[in-house]
Design a protein around this motif. Structure first.
Motif, PDB file in Angstrom:
ATOM      1  N   SER A  17       0.696  -0.957  -0.515  1.00 23.89           N
ATOM      2  CA  SER A  17       0.197   0.229   0.233  1.00 23.89           C
ATOM      3  C   SER A  17       0.992   1.177  -0.445  1.00 23.89           C
ATOM      4  CB  SER A  17      -0.947   0.134   1.328  1.00 23.89           C
ATOM      5  OG  SER A  17      -0.195  -0.031   2.287  1.00 23.89           O
ATOM      6  N   ILE A  18       0.359   2.545   0.274  1.00 23.85           N
ATOM      7  CA  ILE A  18       0.908   3.915  -0.623  1.00 23.85           C
ATOM      8  C   ILE A  18       0.350   4.484   0.277  1.00 23.85           C
ATOM      9  CG2 ILE A  18       1.021   4.310  -3.150  1.00 23.85           C
ATOM     10  CD1 ILE A  18       3.162   5.545  -3.023  1.00 23.85           C
ATOM     11  N   GLY A  34      11.482  -6.327  -0.819  1.00 27.87           N
ATOM     12  CA  GLY A  34      12.834  -6.292  -1.529  1.00 27.87           C
ATOM     13  C   GLY A  34      11.741  -7.308  -2.831  1.00 27.87           C
ATOM     14  N   ARG A  35      11.654  -7.653  -3.049  1.00 23.47           N
ATOM     15  CA  ARG A  35      10.733  -8.327  -4.388  1.00 23.47           C
ATOM     16  C   ARG A  35       9.728  -6.465  -5.181  1.00 23.47           C
ATOM     17  NH1 ARG A  35       8.556 -13.078  -4.887  1.00 23.47           N
ATOM     18  NH2 ARG A  35       7.660 -12.202  -3.470  1.00 23.47           N
ATOM     19  N   PHE A  36       8.793  -6.287  -4.884  1.00 23.33           N
ATOM     20  CA  PHE A  36       8.148  -5.629  -5.263  1.00 23.33           C
ATOM     21  C   PHE A  36       8.123  -4.449  -4.635  1.00 23.33           C
ATOM     22  CE2 PHE A  36       4.507  -9.365  -5.330  1.00 23.33           C
ATOM     23  CZ  PHE A  36       5.099 -10.423  -5.960  1.00 23.33           C
ATOM     24  N   THR A  37       7.671  -3.617  -5.419  1.00 25.77           N
ATOM     25  CA  THR A  37       7.725  -2.055  -5.297  1.00 25.77           C
ATOM     26  C   THR A  37       6.518  -1.473  -5.763  1.00 25.77           C
ATOM     27  OG1 THR A  37      10.012  -1.787  -5.687  1.00 25.77           O
ATOM     28  CG2 THR A  37       9.085   0.280  -5.600  1.00 25.77           C
ATOM     29  N   ILE A  38       5.333  -0.805  -4.855  1.00 19.14           N
ATOM     30  CA  ILE A  38       4.239   0.248  -5.213  1.00 19.14           C
ATOM     31  C   ILE A  38       4.833   1.506  -5.440  1.00 19.14           C
ATOM     32  CG2 ILE A  38       3.584   0.534  -2.562  1.00 19.14           C
ATOM     33  CD1 ILE A  38       0.461   0.367  -3.611  1.00 19.14           C
ATOM     34  N   SER A  39       4.668   2.306  -5.966  1.00 22.21           N
ATOM     35  CA  SER A  39       4.325   3.523  -6.385  1.00 22.21           C
ATOM     36  C   SER A  39       3.036   3.831  -7.315  1.00 22.21           C
ATOM     37  CB  SER A  39       5.774   3.933  -7.869  1.00 22.21           C
ATOM     38  OG  SER A  39       5.354   3.163  -8.642  1.00 22.21           O
ATOM     39  N   ARG A  40       3.525   5.452  -6.986  1.00 26.37           N
ATOM     40  CA  ARG A  40       2.451   6.205  -7.745  1.00 26.37           C
ATOM     41  C   ARG A  40       2.153   6.926  -8.615  1.00 26.37           C
ATOM     42  NH1 ARG A  40      -1.839   7.758  -2.901  1.00 26.37           N
ATOM     43  NH2 ARG A  40      -3.085   8.371  -4.199  1.00 26.37           N
ATOM     44  N   ALA A  41       2.024   7.374  -9.524  1.00 30.75           N
ATOM     45  CA  ALA A  41       1.729   8.884 -10.100  1.00 30.75           C
ATOM     46  C   ALA A  41       0.783   9.249 -10.327  1.00 30.75           C
ATOM     47  CB  ALA A  41       1.771   8.415 -12.009  1.00 30.75           C
TER      48      ALA A  41
END
Length: 120
Positions: free
Chosen positions: A50-51, A65-72
């Motif tokens: 979540s972010i 360490g394997r997944f990255t969540i981001s938002r634009a």
């Protein structure tokens, strides 16, 4: 009508990568906490990442360490970059949007899900 539409799922070999996207047709997208959940057959839906509106992220231990969540925010879109995929990552992945209210229950919206299958 709020819509979340996931894309980017598919079949990938172990060790591979996928990038999920979820554009949201919601006003004031930037104030929502966005999340990715997944549900494997016979299992409960679980939070993957979540972010918050301020960019604070949270991850399940199994994906750290394997997944990255981001938002634009300019694109009303949340992403999930998944690397080093494992067979146990196989599931339907759902996008989630949550807006906290001062009074009353939170606004919560779900996408329809996208299948991710990790197999050789």
């Amino acid at each position: 009508q709020v819509q979340l539409v996931e894309s980017g799922g598919g079949l990938v070999q172990p060790g591979g990568s996928l990038r999920l996207s979820c554009p949201a047709s919601v006003s004031s997208f930037s104030i929502y906490t966005m999340g990715w959940y997944r549900q494997a057959p016979g299992k409960q839906r679980e939070l993957v990442a979540s972010i918050t509106s301020g960019g604070i992220t949270n991850y399940a231990d199994s994906v750290k360490g394997r997944f990255t969540i981001s938002r634009a925010n300019a694109k009303n879109t949340v992403y999930l970059q998944m690397n080093s995929l494992k067979p146990e990552d196989t599931a339907v992945y759902y996008c989630n949007a949550r807006r906290t209210r001062v009074a009353g229950p939170d606004y919560v919206y779900w996408g329809q899900g996208t299948q991710v299958t990790v197999s050789s």
